[in-house]
Design an enzyme around this catalytic site. Structure first.
Site, PDB file in Angstrom:
ATOM      1  N   ASN A   9       0.867  -1.183   0.000  1.00  0.00           N
ATOM      2  CA  ASN A   9       0.000   0.000   0.000  1.00  0.00           C
ATOM      3  C   ASN A   9       0.902   1.231   0.000  1.00  0.00           C
ATOM      4  O   ASN A   9       1.520   1.545   1.013  1.00  0.00           O
ATOM      5  CB  ASN A   9      -0.883  -0.039   1.251  1.00  0.00           C
ATOM      6  CG  ASN A   9      -1.699   1.233   1.420  1.00  0.00           C
ATOM      7  OD1 ASN A   9      -1.819   2.038   0.491  1.00  0.00           O
ATOM      8  ND2 ASN A   9      -2.266   1.421   2.603  1.00  0.00           N
ATOM      9  N   LYS A  11       0.037   4.248  -0.186  1.00  0.00           N
ATOM     10  CA  LYS A  11      -0.634   5.407   0.422  1.00  0.00           C
ATOM     11  C   LYS A  11      -0.479   6.646  -0.479  1.00  0.00           C
ATOM     12  O   LYS A  11      -0.418   6.507  -1.689  1.00  0.00           O
ATOM     13  CB  LYS A  11      -0.090   5.657   1.826  1.00  0.00           C
ATOM     14  CG  LYS A  11      -0.092   4.404   2.684  1.00  0.00           C
ATOM     15  CD  LYS A  11       0.114   4.692   4.141  1.00  0.00           C
ATOM     16  CE  LYS A  11       0.261   3.384   4.890  1.00  0.00           C
ATOM     17  NZ  LYS A  11       0.045   3.499   6.311  1.00  0.00           N
ATOM     18  N   HIS A  96      -9.637   0.733   4.762  1.00  0.00           N
ATOM     19  CA  HIS A  96      -8.357   0.902   5.466  1.00  0.00           C
ATOM     20  C   HIS A  96      -8.596   1.762   6.714  1.00  0.00           C
ATOM     21  O   HIS A  96      -9.420   2.680   6.692  1.00  0.00           O
ATOM     22  CB  HIS A  96      -7.336   1.570   4.533  1.00  0.00           C
ATOM     23  CG  HIS A  96      -5.945   1.536   5.088  1.00  0.00           C
ATOM     24  ND1 HIS A  96      -5.511   2.433   6.028  1.00  0.00           N
ATOM     25  CD2 HIS A  96      -4.907   0.699   4.848  1.00  0.00           C
ATOM     26  CE1 HIS A  96      -4.249   2.147   6.348  1.00  0.00           C
ATOM     27  NE2 HIS A  96      -3.860   1.098   5.647  1.00  0.00           N
ATOM     28  N   GLU A  98      -7.023   4.131   7.939  1.00  0.00           N
ATOM     29  CA  GLU A  98      -6.840   5.578   7.743  1.00  0.00           C
ATOM     30  C   GLU A  98      -8.102   6.195   7.145  1.00  0.00           C
ATOM     31  O   GLU A  98      -8.432   7.349   7.431  1.00  0.00           O
ATOM     32  CB  GLU A  98      -5.601   5.836   6.873  1.00  0.00           C
ATOM     33  CG  GLU A  98      -4.319   5.594   7.668  1.00  0.00           C
ATOM     34  CD  GLU A  98      -3.103   5.217   6.846  1.00  0.00           C
ATOM     35  OE1 GLU A  98      -3.121   5.393   5.609  1.00  0.00           O
ATOM     36  OE2 GLU A  98      -2.126   4.731   7.438  1.00  0.00           O
ATOM     37  N   GLU A 168      -5.468  -5.555  10.270  1.00  0.00           N
ATOM     38  CA  GLU A 168      -4.474  -4.520  10.535  1.00  0.00           C
ATOM     39  C   GLU A 168      -4.796  -3.837  11.864  1.00  0.00           C
ATOM     40  O   GLU A 168      -5.620  -2.902  11.895  1.00  0.00           O
ATOM     41  CB  GLU A 168      -4.498  -3.473   9.426  1.00  0.00           C
ATOM     42  CG  GLU A 168      -4.204  -4.028   8.053  1.00  0.00           C
ATOM     43  CD  GLU A 168      -3.598  -2.973   7.147  1.00  0.00           C
ATOM     44  OE1 GLU A 168      -2.490  -3.191   6.674  1.00  0.00           O
ATOM     45  OE2 GLU A 168      -4.221  -1.917   6.944  1.00  0.00           O
ATOM     46  N   GLY A 174       2.140   1.812  10.793  1.00  0.00           N
ATOM     47  CA  GLY A 174       3.056   2.955  10.696  1.00  0.00           C
ATOM     48  C   GLY A 174       3.708   3.320  12.019  1.00  0.00           C
ATOM     49  O   GLY A 174       4.302   4.388  12.149  1.00  0.00           O
ATOM     50  N   SER A 214       3.295  -2.616  10.190  1.00  0.00           N
ATOM     51  CA  SER A 214       4.756  -2.597  10.342  1.00  0.00           C
ATOM     52  C   SER A 214       5.423  -3.916   9.935  1.00  0.00           C
ATOM     53  O   SER A 214       6.362  -4.367  10.583  1.00  0.00           O
ATOM     54  CB  SER A 214       5.139  -2.213  11.778  1.00  0.00           C
ATOM     55  OG  SER A 214       4.628  -0.921  12.082  1.00  0.00           O
TER      56      SER A 214
HETATM   57  C1  PEP Z   1      -0.835  -0.108   5.841  1.00  0.00           C
HETATM   58  O1  PEP Z   1      -0.818   1.038   5.455  1.00  0.00           O
HETATM   59  O2  PEP Z   1      -1.760  -0.857   5.488  1.00  0.00           O
HETATM   60  C2  PEP Z   1       0.239  -0.575   6.721  1.00  0.00           C
HETATM   61  C3  PEP Z   1       0.156  -1.777   7.214  1.00  0.00           C
HETATM   62  O3  PEP Z   1       1.280   0.300   6.968  1.00  0.00           O
HETATM   63  P1  PEP Z   1       2.702  -0.035   7.673  1.00  0.00           P
HETATM   64  O4  PEP Z   1       3.212  -1.320   7.066  1.00  0.00           O
HETATM   65  O5  PEP Z   1       3.555   1.121   7.389  1.00  0.00           O
HETATM   66  O6  PEP Z   1       2.417  -0.229   9.141  1.00  0.00           O
END
Ligand code: PEP
Length: 253
Positions: A9, A11, A96, A98, A168, A174, A214
């Site tokens: 992703n 973003k 997601h 976010e 997630e 992040g 992460s």
């Molecule tokens: C994501 O944006 O779906 C995500 C898992 O980000 P990160 O790997 O940076 O934690």
């Protein structure tokens, strides 16, 4: 046997030239990765160009969102799922955290986006996950259960093989803080049980459940070693071709 999925992703990062550069750098690094589906999700504006430049490769394109509406019309700022399909996109990330957090997406909105994506022939990567507060309060499973039933409320049996779930935990996105493989496995097993109860044992066995939060080259192996973890949705570490390729290739073992 469930085929793993490793999805990046991107973003809201990368201009057109940066996106093409990363995609072309990734192409040879994952060319032999037949053990999994390799997906990248760049921003809308570069999808067509990146799709063209990746034609013939094993890298598939995802969009990061789609509209709830299924046909064109007066919906300023929105992009319909069929328009994404039209430019070579095969998957769409929906719900997601976010988008849920910063754009007030409810389960009802997520459900409409899932329906719109399926109606346009896209595969869906639907994200679920609890906040740290919810985990600390012991409500993580009921939160995820609610997101699953809310987001997938109108699915038919024939839709199921085009659904991928990404677990997630919001506190791991992040932040550099990863759920332990055991914590992730526990929730993945729970999601599979929910699916079995809501649909069928067969559908639950076939469901791909990705972990996101992460994921990096050095922790993907232990996560992928868990029986119910079928891949990863990767944010930060997918922005560089080398680290994303290491994650793709590591997930093989
Ligand atoms: C994501 O944006 O779906 C995500 C898992 O980000 P990160 O790997 O940076 O934690």
């Amino acid at each position: 046997m469930r085929k793993p999925v490793i999805a990046g992703n991107w973003k809201m990062y990368k201009t057109l030239s940066e996106s093409v550069e990363t995609a072309l750098a990734l192409k040879p690094l994952v060319a032999n990765a037949n053990h999994c589906e390799v997906i990248i999700a760049p921003v809308f504006t570069v999808l067509k160009t990146v799709a063209d430049r990746l034609e013939g490769s094993n890298i598939r394109l995802a969009a990061q969102d789609c509209a709830t509406e299924t046909s064109e019309g007066a919906h300023t700022g929105e992009v319909a799922a069929f328009m994404l399909r039209d430019v070579g996109v095969k998957y769409v990330i929906v719900g997601h955290s976010e988008r849920r957090q910063f754009y007030a997406e409810t389960d009802g909105v997520v459900s409409r986006k899932v329906q719109a994506a399926l109606a346009s022939g896209l595969q869906v990567i639907m994200c679920v996950g609890e906040s740290l507060q919810q985990r600390d309060q012991g409500t993580a499973e009921s939160v995820v259960n609610g997101q699953l039933s809310g987001g997938l409320s109108r699915l038919t049996a024939s839709d199921l093989d085009r659904i991928i779930i990404a677990y997630e935990p919001v506190w791991a996105i992040g932040t550099g803080r990863t759920a332990t493989p055991e914590q992730a496995q526990e929730m993945h097993a729970f999601i599979r049980r929910v699916f079995a109860e809501g649909h069928s044992e067969e559908a639950a066995r076939a469901l791909r459940i990705l972990y996101g939060g992460s994921v990096k080259p050095d922790n993907v192996g232990s996560l992928m070693g868990q029986p119910d973890i079928d891949g990863a949705l990767v944010g930060g570490a997918s922005l560089k071709a080398e680290s994303f390729a290491q994650i793709v290739n590591y997930s093989k073992s």
